[in-house]
Motif scaffolding. Structure first.
Motif: not given
Length: 253
Positions: A108-113
């Motif tokens: 999973r890739r998220s904006f928060a990363d």
């Protein structure tokens, strides 16, 4: 019949034409994305459509709405921006769901990363919403602080329409990378061209801020460049979409 006797007919006709033009401005911008949306849903393949188109339009229309607070322009242009933002979010939702369902990489890739390598390639639609809300909040706060500066307001208006003028560039680049226009709705591009031409004429006739007219012309030129790609790449075999890994696999958008 005397010329004055036709006024009872000409006045409502002018009003009808005015309403029609305003309606076309409000809803005409979303029409090109209807065939593209349907094609993606039908094929369950979003490879041919660049989601950076959505990014460009979201940024452009958010900035245009903020520009309205500093320099009021016609209401149809404001409503057009609101409708376009909603449409682009729907396109993003569809493309993200299809891409994630077809990906073998489940990480999973998220904006928060806050990983720039995966900017605008996140795993959930909510990440895109978070990004849009963050951008709106930051730019809205800056606009609030500088709203009394005419230079800032005019620059904001230019950035809004210039960003929109670059709408076709992500698609232009995607086609160049693929050496193909397969998966891209030609109807969408034709509607872009006709809509942008109508919009630019509307800007000029209604004496919209000069930034709108200049960047409208630039947008038409980009549309024409994409149509030239359609012609040029049709002279060569279209690049096949790989289905080896998954029946409907797609690249990350």
């Amino acid at each position: 019949m005397e010329p004055g006797g036709l006024e009872w007919l000409l006045v409502p006709m002018r009003q009808l034409v005015s309403w029609g033009a305003a309606g076309a401005m409000v809803f005409g911008g979303v029409v090109p994305y209807i065939p593209q949306y349907r094609d993606i849903r039908r094929t369950q393949n979003a490879e041919g459509f660049s989601t950076y188109v959505c990014l460009v339009l979201l940024v452009a229309n958010i900035l245009r709405i903020l520009f309205w607070f500093g320099r009021r322009f016609e209401s149809p242009l404001l409503w057009q921006s609101i409708i376009m933002i909603i449409t682009m979010l729907l396109m993003l939702k569809l493309c993200t769901e299809i891409r994630v369902s077809n990906e073998l990489n489940v990480k999973r890739r998220s904006f928060a990363d806050f990983d720039l390598n995966y900017f605008w390639h996140w795993s959930k639609f909510t990440d895109y919403v978070q990004c849009v809300l963050t951008f709106t909040g930051v730019t809205g706060y800056i606009t609030y602080l500088w709203l009394d500066s005419s230079l800032f307001v005019e620059t904001l208006g230019f950035l809004a329409v210039f960003t929109e003028a670059m709408l076709g560039v992500p698609q232009l680049y995607r086609n160049y990378q693929n050496r193909s226009t397969e998966g891209m709705s030609i109807k969408m591009v034709l509607m872009w061209t006709s809509g942008d031409t109508f919009k630019t004429v509307y800007f000029i006739l209604n004496q919209a801020p000069f930034q709108f007219s200049i960047c409208g012309l630039l947008q038409v030129f980009v549309d024409i460049a994409i149509l030239l790609q359609v012609y040029l790449y049709s002279q060569y075999p279209q690049k096949p979409v790989s289905h080896a890994a998954h029946p409907a696999s797609t690249k990350a958008l």
